[in-house]
Design a protein around this motif. Structure first.
Motif, short mmCIF file in Angstrom:
data_model
loop_
_atom_site.label_atom_id
_atom_site.label_comp_id
_atom_site.label_asym_id
_atom_site.label_seq_id
_atom_site.Cartn_x
_atom_site.Cartn_y
_atom_site.Cartn_z
N GLN A 1 0.88 -1.23 -0.02
CA GLN A 1 -0.07 -0.06 0.11
C GLN A 1 0.83 1.38 0.22
O GLN A 1 0.31 2.22 -0.52
CB GLN A 1 -0.94 0.09 1.16
CG GLN A 1 -0.46 0.27 2.33
CD GLN A 1 -1.49 0.45 3.72
OE1 GLN A 1 -2.77 0.03 3.51
NE2 GLN A 1 -1.20 0.93 4.71
N GLU A 2 2.08 1.28 0.69
CA GLU A 2 2.91 2.45 0.61
C GLU A 2 3.72 2.58 -0.73
O GLU A 2 4.37 3.38 -0.79
CB GLU A 2 3.69 2.56 2.01
CG GLU A 2 2.77 2.59 2.97
CD GLU A 2 1.76 3.63 3.28
OE1 GLU A 2 2.39 4.86 2.83
OE2 GLU A 2 0.77 3.92 3.69
N ARG A 3 3.80 1.55 -1.33
CA ARG A 3 4.77 1.66 -2.57
C ARG A 3 4.13 2.47 -3.72
O ARG A 3 3.05 2.61 -3.94
CB ARG A 3 4.74 0.13 -3.11
CG ARG A 3 5.91 0.14 -4.21
CD ARG A 3 6.21 -1.43 -4.25
NE ARG A 3 6.97 -1.59 -5.66
CZ ARG A 3 7.25 -2.64 -6.09
NH1 ARG A 3 6.83 -3.96 -5.68
NH2 ARG A 3 8.10 -2.74 -7.13
N GLU A 4 4.90 3.31 -4.32
CA GLU A 4 4.79 4.23 -5.54
C GLU A 4 4.69 3.42 -6.86
O GLU A 4 5.77 2.56 -7.14
CB GLU A 4 5.71 5.23 -5.58
CG GLU A 4 5.31 6.36 -4.35
CD GLU A 4 6.33 7.77 -4.54
OE1 GLU A 4 6.40 7.85 -5.75
OE2 GLU A 4 6.96 8.01 -3.49
N TYR A 5 3.61 3.71 -7.73
CA TYR A 5 3.49 3.00 -8.71
C TYR A 5 3.25 4.06 -9.97
O TYR A 5 2.25 4.64 -9.97
CB TYR A 5 2.27 2.27 -8.86
CG TYR A 5 2.51 0.90 -7.93
CD1 TYR A 5 3.20 -0.32 -8.18
CD2 TYR A 5 2.09 0.95 -6.52
CE1 TYR A 5 3.31 -1.10 -7.31
CE2 TYR A 5 2.34 -0.07 -5.67
CZ TYR A 5 2.82 -1.10 -5.92
OH TYR A 5 3.04 -2.22 -4.98
N PRO A 6 4.51 4.44 -10.50
CA PRO A 6 4.38 5.50 -11.56
C PRO A 6 3.63 4.93 -12.74
O PRO A 6 3.54 3.61 -13.00
CB PRO A 6 5.75 5.73 -12.09
CG PRO A 6 6.65 4.59 -11.56
CD PRO A 6 5.67 4.32 -10.54
N ARG A 7 2.97 5.59 -13.55
CA ARG A 7 2.26 5.07 -14.77
C ARG A 7 3.45 4.47 -15.81
O ARG A 7 4.28 4.98 -15.86
CB ARG A 7 1.61 6.45 -15.54
CG ARG A 7 0.61 6.05 -16.60
CD ARG A 7 -0.06 7.22 -17.26
NE ARG A 7 -0.71 7.02 -18.52
CZ ARG A 7 -2.13 6.63 -18.35
NH1 ARG A 7 -2.69 6.56 -17.13
NH2 ARG A 7 -2.83 6.14 -19.46
N HIS A 8 2.68 3.44 -16.19
CA HIS A 8 3.65 2.66 -17.26
C HIS A 8 2.52 2.35 -18.31
O HIS A 8 1.67 1.65 -18.32
CB HIS A 8 3.97 1.38 -16.47
CG HIS A 8 4.90 0.53 -17.31
ND1 HIS A 8 6.06 0.81 -17.34
CD2 HIS A 8 4.72 -0.61 -17.87
CE1 HIS A 8 6.73 -0.25 -18.27
NE2 HIS A 8 5.91 -0.92 -18.76
N ASP A 9 3.02 2.54 -19.59
CA ASP A 9 2.31 2.55 -20.74
C ASP A 9 3.38 1.65 -21.82
O ASP A 9 4.30 2.10 -22.11
CB ASP A 9 2.04 3.63 -21.75
CG ASP A 9 1.01 4.44 -20.69
OD1 ASP A 9 -0.06 4.04 -20.17
OD2 ASP A 9 1.10 5.68 -20.58
N VAL A 10 2.45 0.54 -22.39
CA VAL A 10 3.18 -0.12 -23.30
C VAL A 10 2.25 0.01 -24.58
O VAL A 10 1.03 -0.55 -24.57
CB VAL A 10 3.59 -1.66 -22.97
CG1 VAL A 10 4.07 -2.48 -24.03
CG2 VAL A 10 4.19 -1.68 -21.78
N ASN A 11 2.82 0.45 -25.75
CA ASN A 11 1.87 0.33 -27.02
C ASN A 11 2.63 -0.49 -27.95
O ASN A 11 3.49 -0.09 -28.76
CB ASN A 11 1.77 1.98 -27.21
CG ASN A 11 0.83 2.55 -26.33
OD1 ASN A 11 -0.24 2.29 -26.22
ND2 ASN A 11 1.59 3.54 -25.78
N ARG A 12 2.01 -1.46 -28.18
CA ARG A 12 2.80 -2.55 -29.28
C ARG A 12 2.02 -2.26 -30.64
O ARG A 12 2.83 -2.44 -31.58
CB ARG A 12 2.47 -4.05 -28.91
CG ARG A 12 3.23 -4.26 -27.69
CD ARG A 12 3.13 -5.76 -27.38
NE ARG A 12 3.53 -6.04 -25.75
CZ ARG A 12 2.65 -6.09 -24.97
NH1 ARG A 12 1.42 -6.04 -24.99
NH2 ARG A 12 3.29 -6.12 -23.88
N SER A 13 0.91 -1.93 -30.59
CA SER A 13 0.08 -1.62 -31.92
C SER A 13 -1.26 -1.05 -31.57
O SER A 13 -1.61 -0.98 -30.19
CB SER A 13 -0.19 -2.85 -32.62
OG SER A 13 -1.31 -3.75 -31.98
N PRO A 14 -2.09 -0.57 -32.19
CA PRO A 14 -3.48 -0.04 -31.77
C PRO A 14 -4.37 -1.03 -31.27
O PRO A 14 -5.21 -0.51 -30.19
CB PRO A 14 -4.15 0.38 -33.18
CG PRO A 14 -3.05 0.72 -34.09
CD PRO A 14 -1.76 -0.35 -33.79
#
Length: 71
Positions: free
Chosen positions: A51-64
């Motif tokens: 619960q205290e851990r930070e989770y930055p946004r993570h995006d993976v775009n392989r195709s549409p």
């Protein structure tokens, strides 16, 4: 075993580890479908070791039609 099978196995174990006769009644894991098509996965971290851990946004775009976004 595929990566997705490893992730699901990890999630099942993690969820079972959180169950203490209280947590699972208040929090949990939700998997829903989206209309684009896709999946939405929500994992409640309240009252867990994460619960205290930070989770930055993570995006993976392989195709549409092959992408993930986590935040």
């Amino acid at each position: 075993m595929s990566d997705s099978e490893h992730v699901l196995s990890w999630l099942q174990t993690w969820y079972a580890d959180q169950c203490n006769e209280n947590w699972e009644h208040e929090w949990g894991v939700k998997i829903d479908t989206l209309d684009n098509p896709g999946w939405s996965v929500t994992i409640d971290l309240e009252e867990t070791d994460l619960q205290e851990r930070e989770y930055p946004r993570h995006d993976v775009n392989r195709s549409p039609h092959d992408w993930t976004s986590a935040s």
